[in-house]
Design an enzyme around this catalytic site. Structure first.
Site, PDB file in Angstrom:
ATOM      1  CB  CYS A 180     -14.030   1.132  -0.387  1.00 39.90           C
ATOM      2  SG  CYS A 180     -13.678   2.886  -0.178  1.00 39.90           S
ATOM      3  CG  ASP A 183     -13.504   6.394  -1.167  1.00 45.78           C
ATOM      4  OD1 ASP A 183     -13.400   6.132   0.049  1.00 45.78           O
ATOM      5  OD2 ASP A 183     -12.502   6.510  -1.911  1.00 45.78           O
ATOM      6  CG  HIS A 238      -8.274   0.175  -3.031  1.00 44.16           C
ATOM      7  ND1 HIS A 238      -7.501  -0.932  -2.733  1.00 44.16           N
ATOM      8  CD2 HIS A 238      -8.957   0.457  -1.887  1.00 44.16           C
ATOM      9  CE1 HIS A 238      -7.698  -1.276  -1.469  1.00 44.16           C
ATOM     10  NE2 HIS A 238      -8.585  -0.465  -0.931  1.00 44.16           N
ATOM     11  CD  GLN A 241     -12.977  -2.057  -1.083  1.00 35.55           C
ATOM     12  OE1 GLN A 241     -12.237  -2.098  -0.114  1.00 35.55           O
ATOM     13  NE2 GLN A 241     -14.206  -2.555  -1.038  1.00 35.55           N
ATOM     14  NE  ARG A 273      -3.874   0.534   1.923  1.00 37.67           N
ATOM     15  CZ  ARG A 273      -5.097   0.538   2.466  1.00 37.67           C
ATOM     16  NH1 ARG A 273      -5.318   1.220   3.567  1.00 37.67           N
ATOM     17  NH2 ARG A 273      -6.093  -0.099   1.891  1.00 37.67           N
ATOM     18  NE  ARG A 294     -10.199  -5.467  -0.090  1.00 32.62           N
ATOM     19  CZ  ARG A 294      -9.498  -4.473   0.453  1.00 32.62           C
ATOM     20  NH1 ARG A 294     -10.127  -3.481   1.054  1.00 32.62           N
ATOM     21  NH2 ARG A 294      -8.179  -4.414   0.370  1.00 32.62           N
TER      22      ARG A 294
HETATM   23  N1   CP Z   1     -11.242  -0.402   2.106  1.00 33.02           N
HETATM   24  C1   CP Z   1      -9.988  -0.464   2.580  1.00 33.02           C
HETATM   25  O1   CP Z   1      -9.011  -0.641   1.854  1.00 33.02           O
HETATM   26  O2   CP Z   1      -9.915  -0.337   3.927  1.00 33.02           O
HETATM   27  P1   CP Z   1      -8.593  -0.147   4.776  1.00 33.02           P
HETATM   28  O3   CP Z   1      -8.034   1.201   4.468  1.00 33.02           O
HETATM   29  O4   CP Z   1      -9.042  -0.288   6.213  1.00 33.02           O
HETATM   30  O5   CP Z   1      -7.620  -1.228   4.401  1.00 33.02           O
HETATM   31  N1  NVA Z   2      -9.950   6.800  -1.333  1.00 38.85           N
HETATM   32  C1  NVA Z   2      -9.649   6.226  -0.035  1.00 38.85           C
HETATM   33  C2  NVA Z   2      -9.861   4.753  -0.034  1.00 38.85           C
HETATM   34  C3  NVA Z   2      -9.677   4.092   1.300  1.00 38.85           C
HETATM   35  C4  NVA Z   2      -9.874   2.626   1.266  1.00 38.85           C
HETATM   36  C5  NVA Z   2      -8.227   6.580   0.347  1.00 38.85           C
HETATM   37  O1  NVA Z   2      -7.332   6.442  -0.487  1.00 38.85           O
HETATM   38  O2  NVA Z   2      -8.018   6.990   1.494  1.00 38.85           O
END
Ligand code: CP
Ligand code: NVA
Length: 311
Positions: free
Chosen positions: A271, A232, A136, A139, A109, A299
């Site tokens: 998400c 989101d 992402h 997701q 990430r 997930r």
């Molecule tokens: N939706 C998602 O990726 O959640 P987290 O940021 O908690 O991993």
């Molecule tokens: N758009 C959000 C998604 C979190 C799962 C972010 O990047 O923070």
């Protein structure tokens, strides 16, 4: 016939063929059913190790990948990027080469998507995108799997994403809908448009599947006859300083019970984490038509499938 995905990196949905996406869903369905009937461990990945690098916080991604590895008989290692020598200037290329001597796969990430591309380029093990500023995909694979569980197919269905049209979720939803043939509307303020490269790639896929991919700035018009309304956060991780200004700009795109009513029977997806009272209100997240926790659960099943296929 099974498609060999061993060694394949999963950085975007566009990079997967529709056959590969279908295979991920098939394996996910099998693994989900096994777990439901009480078979908690299926040691497909016995002896294998996954390095999980996090530059940003996470609840769902961290837990679901960690548990997925355990339940497949493998070993996950959580690595905060601050604890790695990356934080002291070691290059991504050298990190990728070293990790490839120890582990069988890397999940990361990151802020800049290019870091994932470089991990995959310089390493020799598959890299899975656990979220970047651009995309992402894990997701959205779980989201599509969830949509198919609910509706049985994608054809003729319409998803409307409300809010920040320039973020990783908007980009991956465009890619995902185009790939599986579901219509997608990104409903967003005028300046918050999806990434141009992602948009062009998605149009190529949409041409093959017949999906329509559109941008709208009018929530009431966008949600007419929709099947899924998706939301989101308005300030993604890394955009905290812009939070107040973004809330002001995006407030017309808040998902409310009234908007859900206008849709004529859509389900609600997110998400998570949700900022209740901003992009969506409690009455929607907690309504019977909200399937946000089914998405979160899926997930686990979908990522298990990804890992089982690529590691
Ligand atoms: N939706 C998602 O990726 O959640 P987290 O940021 O908690 O991993
Ligand atoms: N758009 C959000 C998604 C979190 C799962 C972010 O990047 O923070």
């Amino acid at each position: 016939m099974a498609i060999n995905m061993k060694g394949k990196s999963v950085l975007s949905i566009h990079d997967l063929t529709i056959e590969e996406v279908e295979q991920i869903f098939d394996v996910a369905r099998t693994l989900k059913l096994e777990r439901i009937v009480g078979k908690l461990v299926n040691p497909i990945l016995a002896g294998k190790t996954l390095a999980m690098i996090f530059e940003k916080p996470s609840t769902r991604t961290r837990l679901s990948f960690d548990i997925a590895m355990h339940e497949l008989g493998g070993h996950p290692i959580y690595l905060s990027s601050n604890d790695l020598q990356l934080a002291r200037g070691e290059s991504i290329a050298d990190t990728a080469k070293v990790l490839s001597r120890y582990v069988h796969g890397i999940m990361a990430r990151v802020f800049q998507h290019q870091k994932l591309v470089d991990l995959a380029r310089y390493g020799s093990v598959p890299v899975v995108n656990g979220l970047s500023d651009l995309l992402h995909p894990c997701q959205v694979l779980a989201d599509l799997f969830t949509i198919r569980e609910k509706f049985g197919s994608f054809c003729g269905r319409k998803l409307v994403y409300m809010g920040d049209g320039a973020n990783n979720m908007a980009n991956s939803l465009i890619e995902g809908c185009a790939k599986v043939g579901m219509d997608c509307v990104i409903c967003t303020p005028k300046g918050d448009l999806p990434d141009k490269g992602v948009w062009e790639n998605a149009l190529q896929d949409a041409e093959l599947t017949g999906a329509t991919i559109e941008v709208s700035h009018d929530p009431i018009e966008a949600v007419q006859n929709s099947d899924v309304i998706y939301s989101d956060v308005w300030a993604s991780m890394g955009q905290e300083a812009e939070h107040a200004e973004r809330v002001k700009r995006m407030m017309p795109y808040q998902v409310t019970p009234k908007l859900m009513e206008v849709s004529g029977g859509a389900i609600f997806m997110h998400c998570l984490p949700a900022h209740r009272g901003e992009e969506v209100v409690d009455e929607v997240v907690d309504a019977p038509y909200s399937i946000v926790f089914d998405e979160a659960e899926n997930r686990l099943h979908v990522q298990k499938a990804v890992l089982a296929l690529v590691l």
